[in-house]
Each structure stands twice: as structure tokens, then as C-alpha cells.
Design a protein around this motif. Sequence first.
Motif, PDB file in Angstrom:
ATOM      1  N   ALA F  25       0.817  -1.214   0.000  1.00  0.00           N
ATOM      2  CA  ALA F  25       0.000   0.000   0.000  1.00  0.00           C
ATOM      3  C   ALA F  25       0.857   1.274   0.000  1.00  0.00           C
ATOM      4  O   ALA F  25       0.377   2.350  -0.339  1.00  0.00           O
ATOM      5  CB  ALA F  25      -0.928  -0.014   1.221  1.00  0.00           C
ATOM      6  N   GLU F  26       2.130   1.123   0.333  1.00  0.00           N
ATOM      7  CA  GLU F  26       3.025   2.295   0.397  1.00  0.00           C
ATOM      8  C   GLU F  26       3.484   2.764  -0.987  1.00  0.00           C
ATOM      9  O   GLU F  26       3.980   3.891  -1.120  1.00  0.00           O
ATOM     10  CB  GLU F  26       4.315   1.947   1.174  1.00  0.00           C
ATOM     11  N   THR F  27       3.389   1.902  -1.961  1.00  0.00           N
ATOM     12  CA  THR F  27       4.019   2.201  -3.250  1.00  0.00           C
ATOM     13  C   THR F  27       3.391   3.423  -3.914  1.00  0.00           C
ATOM     14  O   THR F  27       4.108   4.321  -4.390  1.00  0.00           O
ATOM     15  CB  THR F  27       3.962   0.960  -4.166  1.00  0.00           C
ATOM     16  N   ALA F  28       2.055   3.472  -3.927  1.00  0.00           N
ATOM     17  CA  ALA F  28       1.382   4.620  -4.541  1.00  0.00           C
ATOM     18  C   ALA F  28       1.816   5.913  -3.848  1.00  0.00           C
ATOM     19  O   ALA F  28       2.051   6.948  -4.494  1.00  0.00           O
ATOM     20  CB  ALA F  28      -0.137   4.456  -4.465  1.00  0.00           C
ATOM     21  N   GLN F  29       1.942   5.827  -2.523  1.00  0.00           N
ATOM     22  CA  GLN F  29       2.349   6.994  -1.753  1.00  0.00           C
ATOM     23  C   GLN F  29       3.763   7.452  -2.125  1.00  0.00           C
ATOM     24  O   GLN F  29       4.009   8.639  -2.327  1.00  0.00           O
ATOM     25  CB  GLN F  29       2.241   6.657  -0.249  1.00  0.00           C
ATOM     26  N   ALA F  30       4.674   6.498  -2.222  1.00  0.00           N
ATOM     27  CA  ALA F  30       6.054   6.843  -2.598  1.00  0.00           C
ATOM     28  C   ALA F  30       6.101   7.500  -3.977  1.00  0.00           C
ATOM     29  O   ALA F  30       6.864   8.448  -4.199  1.00  0.00           O
ATOM     30  CB  ALA F  30       6.929   5.585  -2.579  1.00  0.00           C
ATOM     31  N   ILE F  31       5.274   7.023  -4.898  1.00  0.00           N
ATOM     32  CA  ILE F  31       5.245   7.626  -6.235  1.00  0.00           C
ATOM     33  C   ILE F  31       4.694   9.046  -6.155  1.00  0.00           C
ATOM     34  O   ILE F  31       5.285   9.979  -6.710  1.00  0.00           O
ATOM     35  CB  ILE F  31       4.385   6.775  -7.209  1.00  0.00           C
ATOM     36  N   ARG F  32       3.589   9.201  -5.438  1.00  0.00           N
ATOM     37  CA  ARG F  32       2.974  10.539  -5.335  1.00  0.00           C
ATOM     38  C   ARG F  32       3.915  11.564  -4.717  1.00  0.00           C
ATOM     39  O   ARG F  32       3.925  12.725  -5.113  1.00  0.00           O
ATOM     40  CB  ARG F  32       1.700  10.459  -4.483  1.00  0.00           C
ATOM     41  N   GLU F  33       4.699  11.103  -3.756  1.00  0.00           N
ATOM     42  CA  GLU F  33       5.596  12.035  -3.051  1.00  0.00           C
ATOM     43  C   GLU F  33       6.976  12.089  -3.708  1.00  0.00           C
ATOM     44  O   GLU F  33       7.914  12.641  -3.131  1.00  0.00           O
ATOM     45  CB  GLU F  33       5.694  11.623  -1.583  1.00  0.00           C
ATOM     46  N   ASN F  34       7.085  11.452  -4.875  1.00  0.00           N
ATOM     47  CA  ASN F  34       8.334  11.493  -5.630  1.00  0.00           C
ATOM     48  C   ASN F  34       9.517  10.960  -4.826  1.00  0.00           C
ATOM     49  O   ASN F  34      10.616  11.500  -4.863  1.00  0.00           O
ATOM     50  CB  ASN F  34       8.592  12.937  -6.082  1.00  0.00           C
ATOM     51  N   ARG F  35       9.274   9.864  -4.077  1.00  0.00           N
ATOM     52  CA  ARG F  35      10.319   9.285  -3.233  1.00  0.00           C
ATOM     53  C   ARG F  35      10.856   7.947  -3.754  1.00  0.00           C
ATOM     54  O   ARG F  35      11.471   7.200  -3.000  1.00  0.00           O
ATOM     55  CB  ARG F  35       9.772   9.062  -1.818  1.00  0.00           C
TER      56      ARG F  35
END
Lengths: 142, 142, 142, 142, 142, 142
Positions: F25-35
Motif C-alpha cells: 500500500a506504500e508504493t502509490a504513496q512513494a510515487i505521489r511524493e516522488n520518493r
Amino acid sequence: MVDITHKSNTHRIAIAEATVVFGSAETAQAIRENRVPKGDVFEMSRAAGLLGIKKTPDLLPDCHPLPIEAASVNYELSDAQIRVEVRVETIYKTGVEVEAMHGASVVALNLYDMLKPIDKGIEIRNIRLLEKRGGKSDIHRN
Amino acid sequence: MVDITHKSNTHRIAIAEATVVFGSAETAQAIRENRVPKGDVFEMSRAAGLLGIKKTPDLLPDCHPLPIEAASVNYELSDAQIRVEVRVETIYKTGVEVEAMHGASVVALNLYDMLKPIDKGIEIRNIRLLEKRGGKSDIHRN
Amino acid sequence: MVDITHKSNTHRIAIAEATVVFGSAETAQAIRENRVPKGDVFEMSRAAGLLGIKKTPDLLPDCHPLPIEAASVNYELSDAQIRVEVRVETIYKTGVEVEAMHGASVVALNLYDMLKPIDKGIEIRNIRLLEKRGGKSDIHRN
Amino acid sequence: MVDITHKSNTHRIAIAEATVVFGSAETAQAIRENRVPKGDVFEMSRAAGLLGIKKTPDLLPDCHPLPIEAASVNYELSDAQIRVEVRVETIYKTGVEVEAMHGASVVALNLYDMLKPIDKGIEIRNIRLLEKRGGKSDIHRN
Amino acid sequence: MVDITHKSNTHRIAIAEATVVFGSAETAQAIRENRVPKGDVFEMSRAAGLLGIKKTPDLLPDCHPLPIEAASVNYELSDAQIRVEVRVETIYKTGVEVEAMHGASVVALNLYDMLKPIDKGIEIRNIRLLEKRGGKSDIHRN
Amino acid sequence: MVDITHKSNTHRIAIAEATVVFGSAETAQAIRENRVPKGDVFEMSRAAGLLGIKKTPDLLPDCHPLPIEAASVNYELSDAQIRVEVRVETIYKTGVEVEAMHGASVVALNLYDMLKPIDKGIEIRNIRLLEKRGGKSDIHRN
């Protein structure tokens, strides 16, 4: 990749140049006397450049594949440098500037690769478009 | 292709640069504000450059195929130009100077290709080796 | 692709030849006097052959990618034909016979391509392995 | 690369052949009984040949990229050899002879590569153009 | 491209699968009876897949070029689908997961390309890694 | 390769999709935050996909080389997945479905390659044709 489906074919020509500047005064002499250990720098680099022109859309994501209908590589050797001139022609919907620039760059890199065993100071200068005809706007530089 | 069968592996690093000089003062601004119609020039050109580094022996006849073990592309954007720096590393019998130079050249060409719709005067200047370590002789330039 | 994970590196050499037989007695003369319109057939074909050697695993499904560590292309021109000899070396787990054969074939095809405007009867004969060393069994033919 | 901008499209056909001569009398039998360890030599080599035809301008500097509009690979197996026939068609300004010759050569090399584990004496003979139609002059050989 | 200069060689294996789901109940039957007009779908797609595995670093910017030392393509045909399994091995500093996934994807695409004249409803499902060994962490899925 | 010499040019469009399903579930977040450590996954994968579209006939034996005249890559990011949509256009005798499918597959593989350091459970699902216009029969799916 830009949509060119609506465009029409015109005869397009582009000429690009690159300059390979020697680090040593001996390099031009070695070339003139055919003493470069890796072989004939002009003929080998012409072969690399002609293949390089055709590989341009393989390297640049936005570049359209197109029918290269004429291509040539010419050289001017002086004491300090080689000037490379690459001419590319097509009859297609988009121009061949990037193909000519890429060809000039591959020729210059191959000259660099063949000359570096005898000259550590070689640099590639001024890869640029000299002429462009057949599109919406023509370019001609001196 | 030069015989390297007798040589031994060393860790080799090469850094090359290329400079893309703008023809118009607006170009740097368009890049900064992410208004280039063809997209993100830095990310797309990095992808092209990384692929280009790996294709070097496919383009240059005398270039040995070798294991690229690290590669990066960095940019310095100023009002007048983009300076591209490409770093390549291998642990092998021969160096990666030409790979770094070819990578810098492909990045510069892709910047040219993406920027030419908004700037007709772009030129590529000074593709040159900045640093080379791990071979018989090191090179370091400023 | 055959499993070679358990094999060990040895120094491997392969030499292959191809023969390009002329259809006309004038062809050898045109080459000697450097009058072939498409340019220097030997240097251009050497460049194509060196690149071709490296592209072998790109064309033949079962062929392992491997580090080409030395490669050369030599010619013998007589009145009736050109004999092409391609030598390839590697230090790896599998041999370079097919690379040498492919190199010889690309050189021969490029000679054909450059000579066909002046000689419609050219044929390529006898692409074969002359020598192979460094593997389980050596081959040496006359 | 020769200038073809002024030429007009015609339907062009070229047929080339290559012959793969066995070193051992068992080889034809192994192929017929589908006992070649590397798999189905005819189908795998057809795939390699079709891809090879399309890669011709990538390998030969003077060869124009062109739209391959039909291509096929056929085989005649006898006790002593396989005869490979490659047919290529285009509607374009220049012919497909070299494409057909290159296709035949890649098919023959792949047959060699797949058969060499069971036959050390294989040779490739007589890569030649059988037929050429649609250009300035037709060729037809027996 | 991630820096792997400090890593050491280990024997690495990756297995990936792809599933090609038929749109029509007749498709499996046509394959079994060898009635697909474009030829033997399994052998042609194996050839394409083996070449595709080797081209992975040519397509994916961050992917390291590496010595593929074993590769195979296997199929399970049922009434509704073909399951493709691709296994790749290397002895190198980084794994071959992406190579196996790319191989599976190319095999699946070639099956699609050869079957689409007889089945308009084909889809590719579930390209995924089944197994990975020899790196920091192993993966094994059912 | 199927004979298309008798066909005529029409404007053809194909749209294909691929879905990259996250394992975490973290992957989408990492993409959105450019991390994502490997960089901008959307831009890099677009570059790979555009190059991949053009390389389709290099990978699939039966696929005709053709002039890609427009191509684009679009993304829909949700918490669980990225949906990739690739659109390709040509004016030619045969369609671009396989080119669009191959482009979607390369984009998906590059997303996989860039995301696997942060998500071990990624899978590629449903590479399929969404739309096809300009040939004998149109296809439109939801």
C-alpha cells in the motif's frame, strides 16, 4: 511522439557539422601519413556515421522512424582539427535535422575513439545544424 | 578491435560533459516552469542517455562490449545553457571514456530534439572527457 | 540457450573465412585502382564486420552474449575473388566460432553491397570455420 | 548512401539462396527424426531469418531502410545439405537483394549454430541471388 | 543505473510466467492440429523470447547488461490459454528477474501476434515473477 | 511475414493498456511524493515505452516495419495500481495493435524495474488491446 499523420511529404535536407579538435600538433600529421594504429579514421568513421544516422529513432524517444533516402559524410582536415559535415535527405512528413546531428556526433565520437591512443587531449566541439530545407521554415547558417 | 585478452580487471571511472547552449533567453525559463511541450526534458534525456551508454559498442566499431556497473546523468541549468555530466563505471580490462562521451552526446541530442520546437538556435558544445581513473594513466580536467 | 553456468573461462580463438567471387574480371581492377563508386570496400566492410561480430547474439537466438576481447578482419584480393578472414578472441565459458562466422558473413555481404553497382554476378562462397582453439576440442583446417 | 530521392516506387522482389552442407551423414537423419538437441532447426532459423531481413540496414552502412512488405523462408533438406531460399518483397525506390541475401545468411548461420553440437564439419556455401524483379534490370538464375 | 561495482558474483536464477488467454474455444484446437496460418507458434515464440531476454538492457534504462548463461522457454497449453514459463540464469552481481519477465512478455506478445488472425479476443494476463534465487532475498510463489 | 504489397494505406489507430498492480500500500504513496529512489517512474517509463514501440519489428519476427506517426503514453495512478494506456498511429497498410501492446508491456516492465527496490510484490496484469481503428474490422472494448 508528435502527431504527424496530417502532414504531407516534402523533400527535406539537413546538414550538420561537428568539429574534432586535436590536443597535439602531431595528430593531423599521423592522419595524413596514414599512421593511426587503429586504421583509416575517415572510412571507418563514415561507416559508423551512416549506421548511426539510421539508428537515431532507436536512441531518441520522440524521433519518428523515417526513410533515409540519401546520406553522406565529408571531412575537412586542418592542422588543428577535423571538421565533419553530415548531409541527410528524406521525402517525408518530418525533417532530418536530428538524424544529421546524430550522424555528426557518431562520426566525431568514432574519430575520438580511433585517435585517443595517440592524442589524449581530443575534444568534440560545436555539433550544430548548418542547413535545413523543405520544412515550414528553412535555416541556413555560416 | 584492440586485443585486451592479456589485461586485468580494474575499477574504472569516466566522467564526460556536454553543453547545450540555448539560442533564446526564454528557453531556460520554459524548462524551469515545466512548459516544454514535449515533456520533462531532464528525465526523458536521462533515460535516453542511460540506454545510449549501453549501446556504445553497437555504434563504434572498435569499442569493446563491457559490463556497465554504474551510470548516472546530472544537469546544471543556467540562463544560457544546460551542462550535462555523465559518469560511467565498470570493473573491466578497458575504460569507459567513450561510453561516457557517447552518453553525454545522446543526452545533449535528446535535449536538442525536445527543445527545438521552442528554440531554433540550440547548439551542442564541448563534448569532452573530464575525468578518467583506473587505467594506465589518469586524466583530470577543470 | 545451453546452460554454461558450470563451465570455466578459457582463452578462446576462432578464425572464419568467407570468399566473395567476382562475376567480372574488371572488379578486382576497380578495387585496386580505388574506383568503386561507393568508396573504400575494405575499410567500410571492416567497420561493418566488427559491428556485426558484436551483434551476433542479437541475431541468433541460442547464442550467448560474451565479451569480445579481440577481433580483426583481413583480406586477400586476387583477380577472381576476395578472401575474407575474421579472427575473434574471448576469455569466456563458450567459444566464438559463430561470432567469427557471422563477422565473415557480414563483411562478405557488405563487399557484395558495395560492389553490386559494378558487378551483377558476385556470389558469396564457403563461409566456414578455419580454426578454433581453447574449448573442449580444437579444429584446424587448411 | 546513394541518393534515391528522385526514384519512384515499384514492386520489387528478390530471392536469395544459401546452402548448408553437412559434415556427417547422420545430420540429415537427426533433423528428420527431430532429434537435434537445440530444437526445431527450421522454425527457429525462420524466426532468426525474418528478424535478420529487417536488421539489414542496421548492419550494412550503405543499405537504405525500407518497408519489408512480404518475406518468407523455405527449406529443401536432402541427405547432404539444406538449401535455404529467402524471398523478400517491397514497394519502394530500391531493391531488396541485400535483404534477401542477409536473410539467407542469417538462416544459414542459425542452422550452423544449432547443428554444430552434433556435426563439427558444417559449412555454408553459395549465398547468392537467384532472382530480382522490379528494378532497372531483372536477374533470373538457375 | 544502480552502482553494483562493490557486489560479488553469485549464481542467480529467475523464473517468470505470462498467460495468454484465448478469446475463442477454437484457438487451442488450431494450435494442437498445427493449423495456425503463421506457423509453429511455440518454436517461433521461443526464438523471439530468447532474443528478447538478451535485449532487456536495450529497452529498460536502469537495467545492467549481464552475461545470460542459461535460458529456456516452456509452455503449458490448455483449452483456454497458454501458460508461458521463462527461466534465466546468470553468474553475476545482479539478478535476472527483469530479463525473465521481459522474455515472458515477448513470448506472450509473439503468441498474440501469431494468433490474432484467428482469434480477435486474445489477452495477456499476469506477467509475474515466480521464483528468484541467488540474491539477497529469495522469492518463491505458487 | 504476411504479404501486404496489395493493400492500401489507411489511417490506423490502436490503443492498448497494461496494469501494474502494487504488492504494498506504500508504493502509490512513494510515487505521489516522488520518493522512488530510481527517479521519476512516469517520465523514464514513457521514454522506454516510446523507444519500445519503435523496436517492435526488431523483436517479433512476423511484424512489419512501419512508420510510427504518433505515439503517446498515459497513466492513471490509484492506491492499488497504475493503469498504462499507450496509443499508436500510422498511415500504412497494416495496423499498429502489436506496437501498442508492446509499448504497454515495455512501460509496465520499466515501472516494475523501477519499483521493485521498494515493492517485491508487483505484478503486471491484463496487457490487452482497447481500441483499433482503420483496418478491415474495428475493435472497441470497455
